[in-house]
Design a protein around this motif. Structure first.
Motif, PDB file in Angstrom:
ATOM      1  N   ASP A 118     121.770 -17.191  65.848  1.00 61.15           N
ATOM      2  CA  ASP A 118     122.358 -16.672  64.608  1.00 61.15           C
ATOM      3  C   ASP A 118     121.859 -15.278  64.238  1.00 61.15           C
ATOM      4  O   ASP A 118     122.450 -14.625  63.367  1.00 61.15           O
ATOM      5  CB  ASP A 118     122.048 -17.609  63.434  1.00 61.15           C
ATOM      6  N   ALA A 120     121.895 -12.345  65.730  1.00 59.22           N
ATOM      7  CA  ALA A 120     122.854 -11.255  65.950  1.00 59.22           C
ATOM      8  C   ALA A 120     123.904 -11.221  64.848  1.00 59.22           C
ATOM      9  O   ALA A 120     124.268 -10.147  64.346  1.00 59.22           O
ATOM     10  CB  ALA A 120     123.515 -11.396  67.314  1.00 59.22           C
ATOM     11  N   THR A 121     124.380 -12.400  64.443  1.00 62.40           N
ATOM     12  CA  THR A 121     125.376 -12.468  63.376  1.00 62.40           C
ATOM     13  C   THR A 121     124.817 -11.907  62.073  1.00 62.40           C
ATOM     14  O   THR A 121     125.489 -11.134  61.373  1.00 62.40           O
ATOM     15  CB  THR A 121     125.836 -13.915  63.164  1.00 62.40           C
ATOM     16  N   LEU A 123     122.399  -9.739  61.722  1.00 58.87           N
ATOM     17  CA  LEU A 123     122.192  -8.293  61.843  1.00 58.87           C
ATOM     18  C   LEU A 123     123.506  -7.523  61.797  1.00 58.87           C
ATOM     19  O   LEU A 123     123.560  -6.414  61.257  1.00 58.87           O
ATOM     20  CB  LEU A 123     121.435  -7.990  63.131  1.00 58.87           C
ATOM     21  N   VAL A 124     124.566  -8.081  62.357  1.00 61.25           N
ATOM     22  CA  VAL A 124     125.887  -7.457  62.252  1.00 61.25           C
ATOM     23  C   VAL A 124     126.329  -7.415  60.792  1.00 61.25           C
ATOM     24  O   VAL A 124     126.859  -6.395  60.310  1.00 61.25           O
ATOM     25  CB  VAL A 124     126.923  -8.227  63.103  1.00 61.25           C
ATOM     26  N   ARG A 125     126.105  -8.495  60.065  1.00 58.33           N
ATOM     27  CA  ARG A 125     126.486  -8.556  58.655  1.00 58.33           C
ATOM     28  C   ARG A 125     125.672  -7.565  57.825  1.00 58.33           C
ATOM     29  O   ARG A 125     126.195  -6.932  56.902  1.00 58.33           O
ATOM     30  CB  ARG A 125     126.312  -9.972  58.106  1.00 58.33           C
ATOM     31  N   VAL A 171     119.046  -7.398  70.993  1.00 61.25           N
ATOM     32  CA  VAL A 171     119.879  -8.043  69.979  1.00 61.25           C
ATOM     33  C   VAL A 171     120.188  -7.067  68.844  1.00 61.25           C
ATOM     34  O   VAL A 171     121.329  -6.963  68.384  1.00 61.25           O
ATOM     35  CB  VAL A 171     119.188  -9.308  69.438  1.00 61.25           C
ATOM     36  N   VAL A 172     119.182  -6.324  68.397  1.00 58.57           N
ATOM     37  CA  VAL A 172     119.367  -5.367  67.308  1.00 58.57           C
ATOM     38  C   VAL A 172     120.334  -4.261  67.724  1.00 58.57           C
ATOM     39  O   VAL A 172     121.248  -3.899  66.978  1.00 58.57           O
ATOM     40  CB  VAL A 172     118.009  -4.783  66.874  1.00 58.57           C
ATOM     41  N   ALA A 175     123.913  -5.214  67.668  1.00 56.61           N
ATOM     42  CA  ALA A 175     124.444  -5.579  66.348  1.00 56.61           C
ATOM     43  C   ALA A 175     124.798  -4.367  65.489  1.00 56.61           C
ATOM     44  O   ALA A 175     125.065  -4.514  64.294  1.00 56.61           O
ATOM     45  CB  ALA A 175     123.433  -6.451  65.611  1.00 56.61           C
ATOM     46  N   TRP A 177     122.891  -1.263  65.434  1.00 58.54           N
ATOM     47  CA  TRP A 177     121.729  -0.461  65.053  1.00 58.54           C
ATOM     48  C   TRP A 177     121.205   0.303  66.269  1.00 58.54           C
ATOM     49  O   TRP A 177     121.192  -0.218  67.377  1.00 58.54           O
ATOM     50  CB  TRP A 177     120.609  -1.344  64.504  1.00 58.54           C
ATOM     51  N   ARG A 201     121.000   2.482  61.313  1.00 60.93           N
ATOM     52  CA  ARG A 201     122.416   2.061  61.387  1.00 60.93           C
ATOM     53  C   ARG A 201     123.192   3.089  62.184  1.00 60.93           C
ATOM     54  O   ARG A 201     123.082   4.297  61.946  1.00 60.93           O
ATOM     55  CB  ARG A 201     122.975   1.961  59.959  1.00 60.93           C
TER      56      ARG A 201
END
Length: 206
Positions: A118, A120-121, A123-125, A171-172, A175, A177, A201
């Motif tokens: 979860d 990645a989700t 961090l995308v959000r 992962v970051v 997403a 970044w 970002r």
């Protein structure tokens, strides 16, 4: 964060706040660095405000903080102190602000409770509500796998996900970044190693 982890924090929130009232030097340094980069008046979304220790320091440094936590007891404690605080799950709830994108996200020792699949989700959000060039600062525990722990002032079980630097960096980056920097730091009296991560970002850097 699992329901059991939330319930464990809920039961022992006051004891946890008392034990973690002092800002560690590493956290202070990270906050001072964040404040210097985003500048006075910058808007910060804090994920996992807990007892509010970090938010107070951010405000002393001239930042505007939106306090949030997934644990109801922490939210109530902060509201009783006169602070606005939103009961918010970064995996599922609306993270947007009527004032527009945030300048930074601060997630100190909170996203370590998010399941590996979860993160990645989340961090995308978080990227979606942060302006291009805005900053992310987060800390996780170093290690492999995941597990439950009952250490410290929290008597009930809490679920932790452990990370290696290269894996969490990937992962970051995936997403939304960039400019990801991961540093290792000591983890208090349990001999653990923490990963302190900062990122920008994707877009125009500040």
């Amino acid at each position: 964060m699992t329901g059991e982890t939330v319930r464990s924090y809920d039961r022992d929130a006051a004891a946890y706040v008392a034990r973690t009232a002092t800002v560690p030097d590493s956290v202070r340094a990270a906050l001072e660095h964040l404040a210097e980069r985003v500048g006075p008046g910058a808007r910060v979304l804090e994920i996992g405000s807990g007892g509010g220790r970090d938010a107070l320091l951010m405000e002393e440094l001239g930042l505007s903080v939106r306090r949030t936590d997934v644990t109801p007891a922490f939210v109530e404690l902060l509201r009783e102190q006169g602070h606005a605080c939103d009961h918010l799950d970064p995996l599922a709830d609306d993270l947007t602000s009527p004032d527009g994108p945030y300048d930074a996200v601060w997630a100190n020792a909170s996203l370590l409770h998010v399941a590996r699949d979860d993160l990645a989700t989340v961090l995308v959000r978080l990227a979606a509500v942060t302006r291009p060039g805005g900053l992310l600062s987060m800390s996780l525990k170093e290690g492999d796998g995941e597990g439950w722990s009952t250490h410290g002032t929290i008597s009930g079980p809490r679920h932790f996900t452990y990370w290696r630097a290269a894996h969490v960096e990937a992962v970051v980056r995936g997403a939304g970044w960039g400019d990801v920097v991961v540093r290792q730091g000591p983890g208090g009296d349990r001999g653990e190693t923490w990963l302190e991560l900062s990122a920008v970002r994707d877009g125009v850097s500040p």
